[in-house]
Write a protein that holds these residues in place. Sequence first.
Motif, PDB file in Angstrom:
ATOM      1  N   UNK A 143       0.846  -1.191   0.000  1.00 23.16           N
ATOM      2  CA  UNK A 143       0.000   0.000   0.000  1.00 23.16           C
ATOM      3  C   UNK A 143       0.879   1.238   0.000  1.00 23.16           C
ATOM      4  N   UNK A 144       0.256   2.388  -0.239  1.00 20.84           N
ATOM      5  CA  UNK A 144       0.937   3.667  -0.091  1.00 20.84           C
ATOM      6  C   UNK A 144       0.026   4.568   0.740  1.00 20.84           C
ATOM      7  N   UNK A 145       0.633   5.515   1.413  1.00 24.02           N
ATOM      8  CA  UNK A 145      -0.119   6.379   2.317  1.00 24.02           C
ATOM      9  C   UNK A 145       0.286   7.828   2.079  1.00 24.02           C
ATOM     10  N   UNK A 146      -0.700   8.697   2.138  1.00 23.35           N
ATOM     11  CA  UNK A 146      -0.481  10.124   1.912  1.00 23.35           C
ATOM     12  C   UNK A 146      -1.169  10.893   3.029  1.00 23.35           C
ATOM     13  N   UNK A 147      -0.501  11.887   3.567  1.00 16.82           N
ATOM     14  CA  UNK A 147      -1.096  12.720   4.614  1.00 16.82           C
ATOM     15  C   UNK A 147      -2.202  13.565   3.993  1.00 16.82           C
ATOM     16  N   UNK A 148      -3.264  13.772   4.716  1.00 16.09           N
ATOM     17  CA  UNK A 148      -4.413  14.525   4.200  1.00 16.09           C
ATOM     18  C   UNK A 148      -4.027  15.942   3.790  1.00 16.09           C
ATOM     19  N   UNK A 202       2.104   8.423  10.771  1.00 13.59           N
ATOM     20  CA  UNK A 202       1.902   7.526  11.914  1.00 13.59           C
ATOM     21  C   UNK A 202       1.809   8.319  13.205  1.00 13.59           C
ATOM     22  N   UNK A 203       2.728   9.265  13.400  1.00  9.61           N
ATOM     23  CA  UNK A 203       2.697  10.081  14.627  1.00  9.61           C
ATOM     24  C   UNK A 203       1.410  10.906  14.726  1.00  9.61           C
ATOM     25  N   UNK A 204       1.008  11.517  13.609  1.00 12.99           N
ATOM     26  CA  UNK A 204      -0.221  12.331  13.628  1.00 12.99           C
ATOM     27  C   UNK A 204      -1.450  11.505  13.965  1.00 12.99           C
ATOM     28  N   UNK A 205      -1.549  10.294  13.401  1.00  8.66           N
ATOM     29  CA  UNK A 205      -2.689   9.422  13.713  1.00  8.66           C
ATOM     30  C   UNK A 205      -2.653   9.010  15.178  1.00  8.66           C
ATOM     31  N   UNK A 206      -1.483   8.668  15.678  1.00  5.96           N
ATOM     32  CA  UNK A 206      -1.369   8.221  17.078  1.00  5.96           C
ATOM     33  C   UNK A 206      -1.679   9.360  18.043  1.00  5.96           C
ATOM     34  N   UNK A 207      -1.377  10.585  17.652  1.00  9.31           N
ATOM     35  CA  UNK A 207      -1.594  11.734  18.544  1.00  9.31           C
ATOM     36  C   UNK A 207      -2.964  12.355  18.403  1.00  9.31           C
ATOM     37  N   UNK A 208      -3.748  11.890  17.430  1.00  9.43           N
ATOM     38  CA  UNK A 208      -5.066  12.475  17.204  1.00  9.43           C
ATOM     39  C   UNK A 208      -6.088  11.965  18.197  1.00  9.43           C
ATOM     40  N   UNK A 227      -8.692  19.572 -17.680  1.00  9.11           N
ATOM     41  CA  UNK A 227      -9.660  18.571 -17.254  1.00  9.11           C
ATOM     42  C   UNK A 227      -9.075  17.175 -17.462  1.00  9.11           C
ATOM     43  N   UNK A 228      -9.498  16.275 -16.614  1.00 12.70           N
ATOM     44  CA  UNK A 228      -9.044  14.903 -16.735  1.00 12.70           C
ATOM     45  C   UNK A 228      -9.046  14.220 -15.388  1.00 12.70           C
ATOM     46  N   UNK A 229      -8.597  12.992 -15.401  1.00 16.56           N
ATOM     47  CA  UNK A 229      -8.517  12.191 -14.188  1.00 16.56           C
ATOM     48  C   UNK A 229      -7.069  12.191 -13.717  1.00 16.56           C
ATOM     49  N   UNK A 230      -6.883  12.514 -12.438  1.00 18.31           N
ATOM     50  CA  UNK A 230      -5.551  12.550 -11.850  1.00 18.31           C
ATOM     51  C   UNK A 230      -5.539  11.678 -10.599  1.00 18.31           C
ATOM     52  N   UNK A 231      -4.558  10.819 -10.491  1.00 20.49           N
ATOM     53  CA  UNK A 231      -4.343  10.088  -9.244  1.00 20.49           C
ATOM     54  C   UNK A 231      -3.581  11.012  -8.309  1.00 20.49           C
ATOM     55  N   UNK A 232      -3.975  11.016  -7.037  1.00 18.48           N
ATOM     56  CA  UNK A 232      -3.233  11.780  -6.053  1.00 18.48           C
ATOM     57  C   UNK A 232      -2.769  10.821  -4.964  1.00 18.48           C
ATOM     58  N   UNK A 233      -1.788  11.235  -4.209  1.00 19.87           N
ATOM     59  CA  UNK A 233      -1.305  10.403  -3.129  1.00 19.87           C
ATOM     60  C   UNK A 233       0.202  10.342  -3.123  1.00 19.87           C
ATOM     61  N   UNK A 239       4.853  15.638   4.215  1.00 21.78           N
ATOM     62  CA  UNK A 239       4.797  14.696   5.342  1.00 21.78           C
ATOM     63  C   UNK A 239       5.193  13.308   4.854  1.00 21.78           C
ATOM     64  N   UNK A 240       6.066  12.644   5.603  1.00 22.01           N
ATOM     65  CA  UNK A 240       6.436  11.276   5.259  1.00 22.01           C
ATOM     66  C   UNK A 240       5.611  10.298   6.100  1.00 22.01           C
ATOM     67  N   UNK A 241       5.838   9.015   5.899  1.00 27.08           N
ATOM     68  CA  UNK A 241       5.035   7.999   6.586  1.00 27.08           C
ATOM     69  C   UNK A 241       5.209   8.077   8.102  1.00 27.08           C
ATOM     70  N   UNK A 242       6.402   8.368   8.572  1.00 32.45           N
ATOM     71  CA  UNK A 242       6.612   8.520  10.016  1.00 32.45           C
ATOM     72  C   UNK A 242       5.732   9.636  10.573  1.00 32.45           C
ATOM     73  N   UNK A 243       5.658  10.764   9.843  1.00 33.00           N
ATOM     74  CA  UNK A 243       4.800  11.883  10.264  1.00 33.00           C
ATOM     75  C   UNK A 243       3.336  11.455  10.323  1.00 33.00           C
TER      76      UNK A 243
END
Length: 109
Positions: free
Chosen positions: A11-16, A103-109, A31-37, A97-101
């Motif tokens: 999987x891949x993860x992107x900060x909101x 993880x920390x943000x989710x844990x601190x929320x 106009x068009x379809x763009x993947x983000x993340x 934000x990287x994956x470590x960021x």
Amino acid sequence: VSQSRYSADVRSFCHITDAIDMMIKLENAPDGVYNIGSDYAISIRELASKVKYVLNSDSNILFKPLSQVYKNNSGDIYVRVPDLSKLKKTIDYKLTKNLDDIIRDIAND
């Protein structure tokens, strides 16, 4: 931390905040379809280990049969990483934000 036997899934993860920034930058794009993340790929097994490391946790990682985690796993995609080539050609793509960021943000929320 519990995992199914599909801990090799990727999987891949992107900060909101990065996802919102990408959408704002796309407002004036053609106009068009763009993947983000994020195209940083990580297996679920590696993610579990990373969560333990980043949070300095002594939790055990448990492996469960997929049937205990999901009722219906038919048609699951084993690798979910977006193709960002069109996005990167269109906007100034930069993650703040990287994956470590994340993880920390989710844990601190």
